[in-house]
Design a protein around this motif. Structure first.
Motif, PDB file in Angstrom:
ATOM      1  N   ALA A 264       5.506   4.291  -2.726  1.00 34.04           N
ATOM      2  CA  ALA A 264       5.281   3.505  -3.939  1.00 34.04           C
ATOM      3  C   ALA A 264       3.798   3.263  -4.181  1.00 34.04           C
ATOM      4  CB  ALA A 264       6.028   2.178  -3.842  1.00 34.04           C
ATOM      5  N   ARG A 267       2.061   6.592  -5.180  1.00 34.87           N
ATOM      6  CA  ARG A 267       2.496   6.965  -6.528  1.00 34.87           C
ATOM      7  C   ARG A 267       1.787   6.112  -7.581  1.00 34.87           C
ATOM      8  NH1 ARG A 267       7.712   7.294  -5.336  1.00 34.87           N
ATOM      9  NH2 ARG A 267       7.722   9.568  -5.160  1.00 34.87           N
ATOM     10  N   ARG A 268       1.640   4.810  -7.314  1.00 39.42           N
ATOM     11  CA  ARG A 268       0.976   3.929  -8.276  1.00 39.42           C
ATOM     12  C   ARG A 268      -0.472   4.363  -8.512  1.00 39.42           C
ATOM     13  NH1 ARG A 268       1.451  -1.211 -10.531  1.00 39.42           N
ATOM     14  NH2 ARG A 268       3.601  -0.467 -10.816  1.00 39.42           N
ATOM     15  N   GLU A 286       8.255   5.820 -10.671  1.00 40.89           N
ATOM     16  CA  GLU A 286       8.175   4.679  -9.759  1.00 40.89           C
ATOM     17  C   GLU A 286       9.567   4.093  -9.512  1.00 40.89           C
ATOM     18  OE1 GLU A 286       3.831   2.747  -9.957  1.00 40.89           O
ATOM     19  OE2 GLU A 286       5.204   1.985 -11.496  1.00 40.89           O
TER      20      GLU A 286
END
Length: 299
Positions: A264, A267-268, A286
């Motif tokens: 996470a 990816r952010r 997400e």
């Protein structure tokens, strides 16, 4: 002759009585057997939304795709001089170091570095509070992570009595303007709070305490912190409320499952920066059950 430092695995700790999930519990960190009430709740603690950890094969496949994108991001940064600053906060054993390690695993260490500062020196204690952190900010093309940051003054210091109430309030008041200056200077700035449940933390502390490889991570500060869960919670909530802003928002990650949390976070970062050659299909969407924005995501 100086006495050698005591190995943390040899230090003896008294059992503590704490309130966990509304019940009084006795926890003995030195007992090699992990209590069932910890074992049974280590993933679900704090309302974690998944019943099982992410499958490891699935995790490794996703991680590799994201790490390839991180290498592409770094190449783009070096060509154009972009700067990234990502700080990681959370309770002890929240997974900050492991997440940072996966981010940096294949990046060029010459321009991707991690900052993990020790307690301030006498000289640093006499300086402007933010000064020693600013000295480590990224120059052109650099990707810099902070494993804990100036937010020590937002959580650890007031809970453990390492700063005065006046210093704490001054920090909360000044930090949004300080971070506005970071963003206004063109730095890509990320603030991650890795959130874990109480039983999750106890399980990770126990694992460290009894590991021949990781016992050095467990310290007397961790023992003291076990009894101050509620104090840390109050300071966390106040810190996020006062320092979450439109220009420098807190990204909150539910981190009981380290695998989901690491994916996470990466990816952010990748979705927030429009670098050349970005493959949105490889990055993927997400998981909104795991990552969110601001103090409201904690409730």
């Amino acid at each position: 002759m100086n006495k050698p430092l005591e190995n943390s695995s040899d230090a003896k700790n008294e059992p503590v009585t704490i309130k966990v999930s509304g019940k009084k519990r006795t926890f003995d960190i030195d007992d090699p057997k992990l209590p069932d009430w910890v074992k049974d709740s280590k993933l679900s603690a704090g309302g974690f939304p998944y019943k099982d950890e992410l499958d490891n094969d699935d995790y490794e496949k996703q991680l590799e795709r994201l790490q390839i994108e991180l290498v592409k991001l770094q190449g783009w940064m070096q060509q154009g001089g972009a700067r990234v600053l990502a700080l990681f906060e959370g309770r002890d054993a929240a997974g900050k170091g492991g997440t940072i390690s996966r981010i940096r695993a294949y990046m060029n260490p010459r321009t991707a570095r991690n900052v993990a500062l020790p307690k301030p020196s006498e000289t640093e204690r006499g300086q402007w509070y933010f000064q020693r952190y600013v000295a480590h900010f990224p120059t052109a093309g650099e990707f810099v992570t902070f494993d804990r940051s100036w937010y020590n003054r937002g959580g650890v210091e007031p809970v453990m009595g390492f700063c005065t109430p006046v210093q704490h309030e001054q920090f909360l008041d000044e930090t949004p303007d300080f971070e506005r200056a970071i963003v206004n200077d063109g730095i890509h700035f990320f603030k991650f709070w890795l959130n874990i449940g109480q039983e999750t933390q106890l399980e990770r502390f126990h694992d460290r305490r009894h590991s021949k490889l990781k016992h050095w991570k467990f310290s007397p500060m961790d023992v003291a912190g076990i009894k101050k869960w509620d104090d840390y919670t109050r300071m966390r909530d106040l810190m996020l409320e006062r320092t979450h802003s439109a220009h420098a928002p807190w990204t909150v990650v539910r981190a009981n499952d380290k695998r989901r949390a690491r994916l996470a976070v990466i990816r952010r970062i990748l979705l927030a920066i429009a670098y050349d050659g970005r493959d949105l299909d490889a990055i993927g969407p997400e998981d909104q059950l795991i990552i969110g924005s601001g103090p409201g995501f904690l409730s």
